[in-house]
Write a protein that holds these residues in place. Structure first.
Motif, PDB file in Angstrom:
ATOM      1  N   ASP A 218       0.809  -1.229   0.000  1.00 41.42           N
ATOM      2  CA  ASP A 218       0.000   0.000   0.000  1.00 41.42           C
ATOM      3  C   ASP A 218       0.839   1.275   0.000  1.00 41.42           C
ATOM      4  O   ASP A 218       0.413   2.310   0.528  1.00 41.42           O
ATOM      5  N   SER A 219       2.038   1.202  -0.576  1.00 42.40           N
ATOM      6  CA  SER A 219       2.885   2.397  -0.661  1.00 42.40           C
ATOM      7  C   SER A 219       2.425   3.290  -1.802  1.00 42.40           C
ATOM      8  O   SER A 219       2.190   2.812  -2.920  1.00 42.40           O
ATOM      9  N   THR A 220       2.276   4.581  -1.537  1.00 42.22           N
ATOM     10  CA  THR A 220       2.003   5.516  -2.628  1.00 42.22           C
ATOM     11  C   THR A 220       3.289   5.696  -3.435  1.00 42.22           C
ATOM     12  O   THR A 220       4.390   5.406  -2.953  1.00 42.22           O
ATOM     13  N   ILE A 221       3.145   6.160  -4.668  1.00 38.26           N
ATOM     14  CA  ILE A 221       4.302   6.324  -5.550  1.00 38.26           C
ATOM     15  C   ILE A 221       5.314   7.270  -4.907  1.00 38.26           C
ATOM     16  O   ILE A 221       4.974   8.381  -4.484  1.00 38.26           O
ATOM     17  N   LEU A 222       6.552   6.823  -4.820  1.00 39.46           N
ATOM     18  CA  LEU A 222       7.606   7.615  -4.185  1.00 39.46           C
ATOM     19  C   LEU A 222       7.996   8.792  -5.075  1.00 39.46           C
ATOM     20  O   LEU A 222       8.336   8.602  -6.252  1.00 39.46           O
ATOM     21  N   ARG A 231       8.542   5.930 -16.755  1.00 35.98           N
ATOM     22  CA  ARG A 231       9.212   5.317 -17.908  1.00 35.98           C
ATOM     23  C   ARG A 231       9.160   3.792 -17.843  1.00 35.98           C
ATOM     24  O   ARG A 231       9.106   3.135 -18.876  1.00 35.98           O
ATOM     25  N   LEU A 232       9.130   3.245 -16.637  1.00 33.49           N
ATOM     26  CA  LEU A 232       8.914   1.813 -16.485  1.00 33.49           C
ATOM     27  C   LEU A 232       7.539   1.428 -17.022  1.00 33.49           C
ATOM     28  O   LEU A 232       7.397   0.434 -17.747  1.00 33.49           O
ATOM     29  N   PHE A 233       6.529   2.221 -16.677  1.00 44.53           N
ATOM     30  CA  PHE A 233       5.175   1.955 -17.171  1.00 44.53           C
ATOM     31  C   PHE A 233       5.112   2.072 -18.695  1.00 44.53           C
ATOM     32  O   PHE A 233       4.509   1.234 -19.370  1.00 44.53           O
ATOM     33  N   ASP A 234       5.743   3.098 -19.237  1.00 47.16           N
ATOM     34  CA  ASP A 234       5.852   3.295 -20.689  1.00 47.16           C
ATOM     35  C   ASP A 234       6.423   2.023 -21.330  1.00 47.16           C
ATOM     36  O   ASP A 234       5.875   1.482 -22.301  1.00 47.16           O
ATOM     37  N   TYR A 235       7.526   1.528 -20.788  1.00 48.20           N
ATOM     38  CA  TYR A 235       8.176   0.324 -21.310  1.00 48.20           C
ATOM     39  C   TYR A 235       7.250  -0.891 -21.253  1.00 48.20           C
ATOM     40  O   TYR A 235       7.125  -1.649 -22.225  1.00 48.20           O
ATOM     41  N   GLY A 260       3.251  -4.018 -12.192  1.00 44.36           N
ATOM     42  CA  GLY A 260       4.712  -3.995 -12.207  1.00 44.36           C
ATOM     43  C   GLY A 260       5.262  -2.731 -11.578  1.00 44.36           C
ATOM     44  O   GLY A 260       6.217  -2.768 -10.785  1.00 44.36           O
ATOM     45  N   VAL A 261       4.651  -1.594 -11.906  1.00 45.74           N
ATOM     46  CA  VAL A 261       5.077  -0.319 -11.325  1.00 45.74           C
ATOM     47  C   VAL A 261       4.874  -0.338  -9.811  1.00 45.74           C
ATOM     48  O   VAL A 261       5.743   0.090  -9.041  1.00 45.74           O
ATOM     49  N   ARG A 262       3.731  -0.843  -9.377  1.00 46.40           N
ATOM     50  CA  ARG A 262       3.415  -0.831  -7.944  1.00 46.40           C
ATOM     51  C   ARG A 262       4.329  -1.765  -7.158  1.00 46.40           C
ATOM     52  O   ARG A 262       4.729  -1.434  -6.025  1.00 46.40           O
ATOM     53  N   ILE A 267       8.867  -2.235  -3.330  1.00 46.53           N
ATOM     54  CA  ILE A 267      10.208  -2.701  -2.942  1.00 46.53           C
ATOM     55  C   ILE A 267      11.115  -1.511  -2.646  1.00 46.53           C
ATOM     56  O   ILE A 267      11.854  -1.512  -1.650  1.00 46.53           O
ATOM     57  N   LEU A 268      11.056  -0.488  -3.484  1.00 40.03           N
ATOM     58  CA  LEU A 268      11.869   0.710  -3.248  1.00 40.03           C
ATOM     59  C   LEU A 268      11.494   1.365  -1.920  1.00 40.03           C
ATOM     60  O   LEU A 268      12.365   1.853  -1.194  1.00 40.03           O
ATOM     61  N   ALA A 269      10.202   1.359  -1.589  1.00 40.31           N
ATOM     62  CA  ALA A 269       9.760   1.938  -0.318  1.00 40.31           C
ATOM     63  C   ALA A 269      10.380   1.181   0.854  1.00 40.31           C
ATOM     64  O   ALA A 269      10.770   1.774   1.859  1.00 40.31           O
TER      65      ALA A 269
END
Length: 308
Positions: A218-222, A231-235, A260-262, A267-269
């Motif tokens: 449940d992390s919001t986008i950092l 750009r990940l989503f674009d890819y 995939g983005v989430r 993980i980054l969070a």
């Protein structure tokens, strides 16, 4: 042959011995028929045949200690290239990390995120959803046919590009808008449930399970990772919508791309860092574990498709 490619495509170059995640280690490397003929004809000039075995389905290089390609030297360079030249590479080595798709009469090529050099280009591209035209004489042999309506796929990609390119909205808002535009349910599973599903998938590297273990549901986008995640989503949209088999399958692939983005963001969070190298490492690991396993990709897409 004219091939549509992302704006960064022709900037790619293998970084060879500087690569921290060599594609010459840990991957089975198949040898195509034409390369086998060449290797047989030149076996007295270089010990090609001594390094090849038949695995029951096809010829491949016999991996050595640490699952290293037998042609990878102690410097991290390919002996085939240094001793014989790039023209002696087999198809899979020459093409990696490129991929090809056909949407109607349109042939597209891209770079796979699993390669760290490609990942840096993808995640730092100045152009969001930018497409150019290139020449590629090798593409036609490699291109799978698309089973679904090319007009619908290209229209969907254009609509998504318009939403994501809006600089006045956050990526969080834009992903919600994409879901609303294509009637993609956002409550199929909670983040914690998705992470359990990911843990049950085929695992190539145990380090991936460690990354999943650090993910924060449940992390919001950092904010520090937002541009890279766009750009990940674009890819993901560029690569995976081209394989759509029906309208619902296309919608499921959009959901898969958002997921995939989430997951990368979660993980980054957990890691607590959003510097470029960390984002590249996590996105590359995601690609290796999910995109480069057809079973894993299919299972996640099915989770969305079965809910539609």
């Amino acid at each position: 042959m004219k091939v549509y490619v992302p704006a960064y495509y022709n900037s790619f170059g293998c970084i060879a011995d500087k690569c921290r995640h060599s594609c010459c280690i840990g991957w089975e490397i198949s040898v195509d028929g034409e390369s086998m003929k060449k290797y047989t004809a030149h076996s007295t000039e270089y010990p090609f045949l001594e390094s090849i075995e038949y695995n029951g389905e096809y010829n491949c290089f016999r991996l050595g200690e640490g699952e290293r390609c037998p042609h990878l030297d102690e410097r991290g360079l390919c002996r085939i290239i240094t001793r014989m030249g790039e023209s002696y590479l087999c198809d899979i080595c020459r093409e990696h990390p490129r991929f090809y798709s056909r949407i109607g009469d349109r042939i597209e090529a891209g770079l796979g995120l699993v390669c760290e050099a490609a990942a840096e280009l993808i995640l730092t591209s100045d152009t969001l959803f930018g497409i150019s035209v290139s020449d590629d004489e090798r593409a036609e042999e490699s291109v799978p046919d698309t089973a679904y309506d090319s007009t619908v796929i290209l229209s969907a990609r254009a609509g998504i590009a318009e939403i994501i390119s809006n600089k006045e909205r956050s990526l969080e808002d834009k992903l919600h808008l994409v879901c609303k535009e294509f009637s993609i349910p956002e409550d199929i599973h909670t983040d914690s449930e998705w992470l359990e599903i990911f843990r049950d998938l085929e695992v190539l590297d145990l380090g991936w399970l460690e990354l999943l273990g650090r993910a924060v549901p449940d992390s919001t986008i950092l904010p520090g990772a937002e541009l890279c995640l766009e750009r990940l989503f674009d890819y993901l949209i560029y690569r995976h919508l081209s394989r759509s088999e029906s309208y619902d399958n296309m919608r499921a692939r959009i959901g898969f791309s958002i997921l995939g983005v989430r997951i990368v963001n979660a993980i980054l969070a957990g890691i607590g860092k959003t510097d470029l190298n960390t984002v590249i490492d996590v996105a590359r690991a995601y690609s290796e574990e999910i995109e480069y396993s057809e079973d894993n990709t299919s299972e996640l897409i099915f989770e969305f498709e079965s809910a539609m």
